[in-house]
Each structure stands twice: as C-alpha cells, then as structure tokens.
Design a protein around this motif. Structure first.
Motif, PDB file in Angstrom:
ATOM      1  N   LEU A  28       0.824  -1.202  -0.273  1.00  0.00           N
ATOM      2  CA  LEU A  28       0.086   0.123   0.012  1.00  0.00           C
ATOM      3  C   LEU A  28       0.809   1.153   0.132  1.00  0.00           C
ATOM      4  O   LEU A  28       0.625   2.269  -0.724  1.00  0.00           O
ATOM      5  CB  LEU A  28      -0.915   0.051   1.176  1.00  0.00           C
ATOM      6  N   GLN A  29       2.069   1.092   0.506  1.00  0.00           N
ATOM      7  CA  GLN A  29       2.830   2.284   0.880  1.00  0.00           C
ATOM      8  C   GLN A  29       3.473   2.533  -0.320  1.00  0.00           C
ATOM      9  O   GLN A  29       3.575   3.710  -0.914  1.00  0.00           O
ATOM     10  CB  GLN A  29       3.977   1.830   1.989  1.00  0.00           C
ATOM     11  N   THR A  30       3.890   1.344  -1.117  1.00  0.00           N
ATOM     12  CA  THR A  30       4.585   1.648  -2.368  1.00  0.00           C
ATOM     13  C   THR A  30       3.597   2.150  -3.341  1.00  0.00           C
ATOM     14  O   THR A  30       4.021   3.017  -4.476  1.00  0.00           O
ATOM     15  CB  THR A  30       4.963   0.160  -2.845  1.00  0.00           C
ATOM     16  N   LEU A  31       2.343   1.614  -3.567  1.00  0.00           N
ATOM     17  CA  LEU A  31       1.356   2.159  -4.460  1.00  0.00           C
ATOM     18  C   LEU A  31       1.042   3.710  -4.085  1.00  0.00           C
ATOM     19  O   LEU A  31       1.024   4.314  -5.059  1.00  0.00           O
ATOM     20  CB  LEU A  31      -0.159   1.503  -4.267  1.00  0.00           C
ATOM     21  N   ARG A  32       1.018   4.030  -2.785  1.00  0.00           N
ATOM     22  CA  ARG A  32       0.846   5.550  -2.548  1.00  0.00           C
ATOM     23  C   ARG A  32       1.975   6.397  -2.922  1.00  0.00           C
ATOM     24  O   ARG A  32       1.775   7.578  -3.404  1.00  0.00           O
ATOM     25  CB  ARG A  32       0.889   5.685  -1.093  1.00  0.00           C
ATOM     26  N   GLU A  33       3.233   5.871  -2.726  1.00  0.00           N
ATOM     27  CA  GLU A  33       4.503   6.542  -3.306  1.00  0.00           C
ATOM     28  C   GLU A  33       4.386   6.728  -4.844  1.00  0.00           C
ATOM     29  O   GLU A  33       4.472   7.855  -5.431  1.00  0.00           O
ATOM     30  CB  GLU A  33       5.675   5.897  -3.138  1.00  0.00           C
ATOM     31  N   CYS A  34       3.902   5.612  -5.445  1.00  0.00           N
ATOM     32  CA  CYS A  34       3.929   5.892  -6.912  1.00  0.00           C
ATOM     33  C   CYS A  34       2.672   6.892  -7.492  1.00  0.00           C
ATOM     34  O   CYS A  34       2.971   7.641  -8.215  1.00  0.00           O
ATOM     35  CB  CYS A  34       3.564   4.397  -7.609  1.00  0.00           C
ATOM     36  N   VAL A  35       1.484   6.780  -6.796  1.00  0.00           N
ATOM     37  CA  VAL A  35       0.330   7.772  -7.136  1.00  0.00           C
ATOM     38  C   VAL A  35       0.955   9.181  -6.625  1.00  0.00           C
ATOM     39  O   VAL A  35       0.644   9.971  -7.527  1.00  0.00           O
ATOM     40  CB  VAL A  35      -0.679   7.612  -6.188  1.00  0.00           C
ATOM     41  N   LEU A  36       1.775   9.403  -5.794  1.00  0.00           N
ATOM     42  CA  LEU A  36       2.207  10.745  -5.264  1.00  0.00           C
ATOM     43  C   LEU A  36       3.243  11.050  -6.453  1.00  0.00           C
ATOM     44  O   LEU A  36       2.968  12.347  -6.981  1.00  0.00           O
ATOM     45  CB  LEU A  36       2.842  10.750  -4.075  1.00  0.00           C
ATOM     46  N   ASN A  37       4.234  10.348  -7.029  1.00  0.00           N
ATOM     47  CA  ASN A  37       5.119  10.715  -7.683  1.00  0.00           C
ATOM     48  C   ASN A  37       4.605  10.768  -9.204  1.00  0.00           C
ATOM     49  O   ASN A  37       5.152  11.768  -9.839  1.00  0.00           O
ATOM     50  CB  ASN A  37       6.062   9.432  -7.731  1.00  0.00           C
ATOM     51  N   LYS A  38       3.558  10.137  -9.447  1.00  0.00           N
ATOM     52  CA  LYS A  38       3.244  10.195 -10.919  1.00  0.00           C
ATOM     53  C   LYS A  38       1.883  11.295 -11.216  1.00  0.00           C
ATOM     54  O   LYS A  38       1.339  11.402 -11.929  1.00  0.00           O
ATOM     55  CB  LYS A  38       2.781   8.708 -11.475  1.00  0.00           C
TER      56      LYS A  38
END
Length: 67
Positions: free
Chosen positions: A35-45
C-alpha cells in the motif's frame, strides 16, 4: 520504439496490492508495505483517479452513443 498501448500508471503496484489482499493467509504487514509503495507511486506520478479497462470502454461507448 514505444508500444501502441502503454501500461497504465502504477498498474503493477495496484495489482500487487490487490493480489496481496486476496491471498490466504492474509499477510497484513506485506499488504501495508505494498500500500505504501502504491501511495508513493500515486504521489510521484500525480495520479488523480484509477479506472478499470471495462469502465473506460463503457464510458467511451456511452459517449459515442450520445453523439
């Protein structure tokens, strides 16, 4: 040369998380990390919204029928 259809943004991260919650036994720690990995991706992209391929197809069909 780029492919005609690129993979959706953060698709791999989202799929990994969905598969994690579907696994039995459920590994909460692993799923929280994903979930944290997905959240980081969402924020970065700068993702604003996710949709499924079927939803995109249905929306496209309803728009073309209105025209």
């Amino acid at each position: 040369m780029k492919e005609a259809r690129a993979e959706p943004v953060c698709a791999e991260e989202a799929l990994d998380l969905l598969n994690c919650v579907a696994q039995s036994p459920y590994d909460q720690d692993k799923c929280v990390r994903l979930l944290q990995t997905l959240r980081e991706c969402v924020l970065n992209k700068k993702v604003k919204k996710f949709s499924l391929a079927d939803q995109d197809q249905q929306e496209a069909n309803s728009v073309s029928k209105k025209a």
